[in-house]
Scaffold this motif. Structure first.
Motif, PDB file in Angstrom:
ATOM      1  N   PRO A 215      30.177  32.603  41.251  1.00 15.12           N
ATOM      2  CA  PRO A 215      31.473  33.170  40.888  1.00 15.12           C
ATOM      3  C   PRO A 215      32.447  32.086  40.410  1.00 15.12           C
ATOM      4  CG  PRO A 215      31.295  33.009  43.262  1.00 15.12           C
ATOM      5  CD  PRO A 215      29.972  32.573  42.704  1.00 15.12           C
ATOM      6  N   PRO A 216      33.492  32.478  39.724  1.00 13.99           N
ATOM      7  CA  PRO A 216      34.447  31.517  39.159  1.00 13.99           C
ATOM      8  C   PRO A 216      35.060  30.571  40.191  1.00 13.99           C
ATOM      9  CG  PRO A 216      35.026  33.760  38.506  1.00 13.99           C
ATOM     10  CD  PRO A 216      33.823  33.867  39.369  1.00 13.99           C
ATOM     11  N   CYS A 217      35.302  31.073  41.403  1.00 17.77           N
ATOM     12  CA  CYS A 217      35.931  30.202  42.405  1.00 17.77           C
ATOM     13  C   CYS A 217      35.039  29.006  42.713  1.00 17.77           C
ATOM     14  CB  CYS A 217      36.256  30.982  43.681  1.00 17.77           C
ATOM     15  SG  CYS A 217      34.918  32.020  44.260  1.00 17.77           S
TER      16      CYS A 217
ATOM     17  N   CYS B 179      36.907  36.640  49.644  1.00 18.70           N
ATOM     18  CA  CYS B 179      37.795  36.638  48.485  1.00 18.70           C
ATOM     19  C   CYS B 179      39.257  36.682  48.910  1.00 18.70           C
ATOM     20  CB  CYS B 179      37.500  37.826  47.570  1.00 18.70           C
ATOM     21  SG  CYS B 179      35.886  37.681  46.793  1.00 18.70           S
TER      22      CYS B 179
ATOM     23  N   LEU C 191      40.319  33.335  50.054  1.00 20.33           N
ATOM     24  CA  LEU C 191      40.403  32.415  48.917  1.00 20.33           C
ATOM     25  C   LEU C 191      41.654  32.705  48.094  1.00 20.33           C
ATOM     26  CD1 LEU C 191      36.641  32.423  47.981  1.00 20.33           C
ATOM     27  CD2 LEU C 191      37.936  30.481  48.836  1.00 20.33           C
ATOM     28  N   LYS C 192      41.950  33.991  47.973  1.00 14.48           N
ATOM     29  CA  LYS C 192      43.157  34.352  47.212  1.00 14.48           C
ATOM     30  C   LYS C 192      44.391  33.759  47.892  1.00 14.48           C
ATOM     31  CE  LYS C 192      41.697  38.308  44.596  1.00 14.48           C
ATOM     32  NZ  LYS C 192      40.490  39.020  45.038  1.00 14.48           N
TER      33      LYS C 192
ATOM     34  N   CYS D 177      41.128  31.652  44.274  1.00 14.96           N
ATOM     35  CA  CYS D 177      40.423  32.666  43.494  1.00 14.96           C
ATOM     36  C   CYS D 177      40.682  32.393  42.022  1.00 14.96           C
ATOM     37  CB  CYS D 177      40.919  34.060  43.859  1.00 14.96           C
ATOM     38  SG  CYS D 177      40.313  35.312  42.716  1.00 14.96           S
ATOM     39  N   MET D 178      39.614  32.300  41.252  1.00 14.26           N
ATOM     40  CA  MET D 178      39.758  31.913  39.853  1.00 14.26           C
ATOM     41  C   MET D 178      39.435  33.063  38.911  1.00 14.26           C
ATOM     42  SD  MET D 178      40.806  28.872  39.669  1.00 14.26           S
ATOM     43  CE  MET D 178      41.463  28.133  41.158  1.00 14.26           C
ATOM     44  N   ALA D 179      39.442  34.268  39.462  1.00 11.19           N
ATOM     45  CA  ALA D 179      39.079  35.434  38.653  1.00 11.19           C
ATOM     46  C   ALA D 179      39.942  35.522  37.396  1.00 11.19           C
ATOM     47  CB  ALA D 179      39.217  36.703  39.484  1.00 11.19           C
TER      48      ALA D 179
ATOM     49  N   CYS E  79      34.716  40.035  38.808  1.00 11.31           N
ATOM     50  CA  CYS E  79      35.757  39.784  39.801  1.00 11.31           C
ATOM     51  C   CYS E  79      36.980  40.652  39.562  1.00 11.31           C
ATOM     52  CB  CYS E  79      36.189  38.320  39.775  1.00 11.31           C
ATOM     53  SG  CYS E  79      34.970  37.224  40.485  1.00 11.31           S
TER      54      CYS E  79
ATOM     55  N   ILE F 123      34.865  43.189  44.287  1.00 10.74           N
ATOM     56  CA  ILE F 123      34.098  42.130  44.930  1.00 10.74           C
ATOM     57  C   ILE F 123      34.922  41.617  46.116  1.00 10.74           C
ATOM     58  CG2 ILE F 123      33.298  39.745  44.656  1.00 10.74           C
ATOM     59  CD1 ILE F 123      31.526  41.502  43.137  1.00 10.74           C
TER      60      ILE F 123
ATOM     61  N   PRO G 232      32.475  36.052  47.722  1.00 16.77           N
ATOM     62  CA  PRO G 232      31.754  35.299  46.694  1.00 16.77           C
ATOM     63  C   PRO G 232      30.234  35.399  46.831  1.00 16.77           C
ATOM     64  CG  PRO G 232      33.317  33.877  47.848  1.00 16.77           C
ATOM     65  CD  PRO G 232      33.475  35.233  48.413  1.00 16.77           C
TER      66      PRO G 232
ATOM     67  N   TYR H 116      29.062  38.380  45.175  1.00 16.67           N
ATOM     68  CA  TYR H 116      29.066  38.175  43.727  1.00 16.67           C
ATOM     69  C   TYR H 116      27.691  37.663  43.274  1.00 16.67           C
ATOM     70  CZ  TYR H 116      30.667  36.345  39.187  1.00 16.67           C
ATOM     71  OH  TYR H 116      30.825  36.078  37.857  1.00 16.67           O
TER      72      TYR H 116
END
Ligand code: SF4
Ligand SMILES: [Zn+2]
Ligand SMILES: [Zn+2]
Lengths: 425, 395
Positions: free
Chosen positions: B263-265, B333, B336-337, B342-344, B352, B367, B370, B373
């Motif tokens: 995932p992006p994160c 997530c 992380l947010k 979170c890099m969605a 995401c 999602i 991660p 994901y």
């Protein structure tokens, strides 16, 4: 007459009369200026003045509702584009405003009303207790108590942090009463000007104690709980010295502090265990016993909760974004605050202690500029649902209800008009 | 105060170099390089520079050919010129990390306080040296009691300038002893700040003015030895670069390549690691927990971190193993947010941002984790085939 025109004329008269008293700020020609005028909702930004006199003339001409200048220095302060402004650094600005933290007196003078069903009451609430809707309008007010708390915060900041830890001297601090609910402090030091926002955040954390990790300061559990040590210089020492001070207070006061949901928020049972353990704990703090913290019912989470409350006592309640953001504008000293009609009053450090914004006896630093010697009064009609009581110059005015016609001294009228809760009749 | 000639040979990035080697700055770079190449005809100069790049690309932490001689001073200047003309941030970061780490190891062995003090002064750091060690703290643990003391303190502005980049929680100002404008600092931590100074001296910013860069580059590369050297360096980089693309082989369950499903994160942190940027403690923990969950072997995880400026193999090994033993699961997530990790949005990742459609629940689901994901992406990889099958059946 229209309120705004009335106020604008008054502001203009002030700027004409006191023109020579509008102070300068360091490197005025490199500051960006911003103004809110009476007939325009949008801030006019990106203005620059080559010299103080130009600014003074502008103030007479436009007599703005609010006047600001930047903490930052720019080579082209009047350029509209931030990229082209030529940023050269920013003073460290601290804002202490009771709006941003809890004071007990707010329960007495802050009002709310529900836009949905019209219910109203005192204190601070999230949703309407009657209709459960979130459409709450707050009427935040001031009183000498919360202004005094704000003043104590700024003194604490200077005496406990800026002078001993940062080795700043009072000549480097420009202190001002903000004209409403708090105080500003601008540190003028060429080296501080170079700091980035990230680095400013570190200073902010140091001044507030936010983002402190008790683990890093030594709190840990290994069969027993090992606590912080007063001997450790820095924040450990600050916390433990304050905790000691608290434990030496009257038991009733201790209990109040520990139980209060805004502070310790501990259960009665835990408060009791702590009180029973008080003498032992004081010995531990002073190094007479090993630093093993064992109190019935106190696990790590409880200790942290207690320590957090102590940190809050030690740290200064500053409005963080103001100090971190390097492109902010701050109220210009000597100008008028459009929400009160009070002057943004510059203060010397040694004037702070005695200073009383709502009833100042020293004329030279009195922020209430519209008081008339001839006892002129003004008739007003209250236009807001309810207006809390206000004590100005030792006399209490209000509370008032909507529709009430009142006759009050000139300076009180200006205040109520600026607050937007009344109109001229 | 100017520093001794000897010390400049050891640490050629010191500002006092200008005084002892005033010739370098005043000369045209091309003339300077030509002159030095002629001075060392046996190829030592070129070899030693090449070795620094090679070592950097291999993620080794020590420059074996480092010698505190006069050549070391010239070499440093040419090294900087090479970094500048290649205009590649990853290359410069890697060399900066190696060179600064090597410097750290050298400085830490420097048992002469006066040298350390002089170096700081030369760098115009506002530093105080106390004749007697100042005690500033105590560590009390179950069976340990240690007094912390130091002879050094550094002005808080300089401290912030260097330490705020390092992002270790314990270096935060709020966790340190700040008295009268100075932070009391232990020698090893001060040395770590110097490492950062050196790293900053070598990293580059991507040049926007490409035409003048090209002019300069062409001039330098007209020198035959430099052209050859640079080709060797870039060749080596190409060779190693492929290994760097997440230099480890990730196998998930039945030997599948799982890194395509990150995932992006996670991607974002890996990218920072790959570029040799500092990462925060939280980022590090998250990455370790995440990789553990996918059963990536410990040494592969450790090697991954070897690119970081503050890499310490022993410490990292210990931490990674410890995390494994504890069996922590990676952050969700929502956590992380809350850390803004979170890099969605940044990567505009569809899965995401929009979630997926759950057949079982017949609704759109977000999602939440991660790891999910990864699972979902893996699952989807096989799905198209099945879908194709069903389609044909229906037809
Ligand atoms: S939604 Fe979850 S998996 Fe996707 S980037 Fe954000 S934190 Fe990572
Ligand atoms: Zn309601
Ligand atoms: Zn109040």
């Amino acid at each position: 007459m229209n309120n705004e025109i009335f106020l604008k004329n008054l502001f203009q008269a002030y700027y004409q009369e006191s023109n020579k008293d509008i102070p300068s700020v360091s490197m005025l020609d490199r500051r960006e200026f911003g103004f809110l005028l009476w007939d325009n909702q949008f801030m006019q930004r990106h203005l620059g003045f080559a010299q103080l006199d130009d600014l003074r003339q502008f103030l007479i001409k436009k007599s703005p509702k609010h006047a600001y200048s930047s903490g930052s220095l720019y080579s082209r302060p009047d350029d509209n584009d931030m990229e082209n402004k030529g940023y050269q650094g920013c003073d460290f600005v601290i804002d202490i405003d009771v709006d941003h933290f809890y004071t007990e007196c707010k329960n007495d003078h802050d009002l709310w009303y529900c836009k949905e069903c019209g219910t109203n009451g005192k204190g601070i609430i999230e949703k309407c207790p009657k209709c459960e809707k979130l459409k709450i309008t707050r009427i935040a007010w001031i009183c000498d108590k919360c202004l005094d708390i704000a003043k104590k915060e700024i003194i604490k900041l200077i005496d406990n942090f800026l002078i001993p830890d940062f080795a700043l001297n009072v000549e480097q601090m420009n202190i001002a009463f903000s004209g409403h609910r708090g105080y500003h402090l601008k540190i003028v030091d060429p080296r501080i000007r170079t700091l980035t926002s990230d680095q400013r955040r570190e200073i902010v954390d140091y001044l507030t104690g936010h983002n402190i990790s008790f683990e890093i300061l030594g709190l840990h559990e290994k069969t027993s709980i090992f606590g912080l040590l007063k001997d450790n210089k820095g924040w450990s020492n600050k916390i433990m010295a304050k905790l000691e001070e608290i434990l030496r207070m009257d038991p009733l006061e201790i209990e109040h502090f520990l139980r209060d949901p805004h502070w310790g928020n501990l259960t009665a049972l835990r408060v009791n265990s702590l009180l029973n353990y008080r003498e032992d704990f004081l010995e531990i703090i002073n190094g007479k016993k090993r630093s093993i913290w064992s109190i019935e019912g106190f696990g790590l989470p409880t200790w942290k909760k207690l320590l957090k409350a102590v940190v809050k006592k030690v740290g200064a309640e500053i409005d963080e974004p103001v100090s971190i953001d390097i492109h902010r504008l701050i109220r210009y000293p000597g100008t008028l605050h459009g929400k009160t009609g009070f002057k943004v009053q510059e203060l010397e450090y040694n004037q702070l202690d005695e200073f009383n914004p709502l009833d100042e006896s020293n004329e030279l630093i009195d922020p209430i500029v519209f008081k008339s010697k001839k006892q002129i009064t003004q008739k007003l009609e209250i236009t807001d649902v309810k207006v809390p009581a206000t004590k100005i110059k030792g006399i209490t005015y209000g509370e008032y209800d909507c529709g009430e016609i009142i006759e009050v001294p000139h300076h009180v009228a200006v205040f109520l008009l600026c607050k937007g809760v009344a109109k001229i009749v | 105060m100017s520093i001794s000639y000897e010390l400049v040979k050891h640490y050629p990035w010191l500002p006092s170099k200008k005084i002892h080697y005033s010739g370098i700055a005043s000369k045209d770079p091309v003339d300077f390089i030509k002159e030095k190449i002629a001075e060392y005809p046996d190829g030592e100069l070129v070899d030693r520079i090449f070795n620094i790049f090679k070592t950097a690309f291999e993620n080794i932490e020590e420059i074996k050919t480092y010698k505190a001689d006069e050549l070391n001073v010239y070499l440093y200047t040419i090294l900087k010129i090479l970094l500048y003309i290649n205009n590649s941030i990853p290359i410069a970061n890697r060399v900066a990390n190696l060179y600064s780490k090597h410097t750290y190891n050298k400085l830490i062995r420097e048992d002469n306080d006066f040298n350390l003090y002089s170096i700081c002064k030369d760098l115009e750091l506002e530093i105080e040296y106390h004749d007697k060690a100042v005690p500033f703290g105590l560590i009390v643990e179950k069976d340990r009691r240690q007094v912390l003391q130091t002879r050094f303190s550094i002005h808080y502005i300089d401290y912030l300038r260097l330490a705020s980049n390092l992002r270790d929680d314990y270096r935060k100002l709020v966790h340190n002893a700040l008295i009268k404008g100075f932070v009391l600092i232990e020698k090893k931590d001060l040395t770590r700040l110097l490492q950062e100074v050196v790293r900053k001296k070598l990293i580059i910013e991507q040049t926007k003015d490409l035409s003048s860069l090209d002019d300069f580059k062409n001039k330098i590369l007209e020198i035959k030895e430099m052209r050859e050297l640079n080709e060797r360096i870039l060749g080596e980089w190409e060779l190693k670069k492929e290994e760097f693309e997440y230099s480890f082989e990730i196998k998930y369950k039945k030997g599948e390549k799982v890194e395509e499903s990150f995932p992006p994160c996670v991607e974002d942190i890996l990218m920072k690691v790959d570029e040799g940027q500092n990462i925060t403690h939280i980022e590090r923990l998250f990455l370790v927990f995440f990789l553990h969950s996918l059963e990536i072997p410990i040494d592969e995880i450790v090697n991954l971190f070897a690119k970081l400026p503050d890499f310490d193999r022993k410490k990292t090994e210990y931490q990674v193993e410890f995390a494994k033993k504890k069996g922590y699961s990676p952050h969700s997530c929502s956590t992380l947010k809350s850390y803004s990790l979170c890099m969605a949005m940044k990567y505009k990742d569809k899965l995401c941002l929009e979630g997926y459609h759950s057949k079982k629940l017949d609704s759109q689901r977000k999602i939440q984790h991660p790891l999910f994901y990864v699972q979902f992406k893996q699952y989807r990889k096989h799905k198209p085939k099945e879908e194709v099958k069903t389609k044909t059946k229906n037809e």
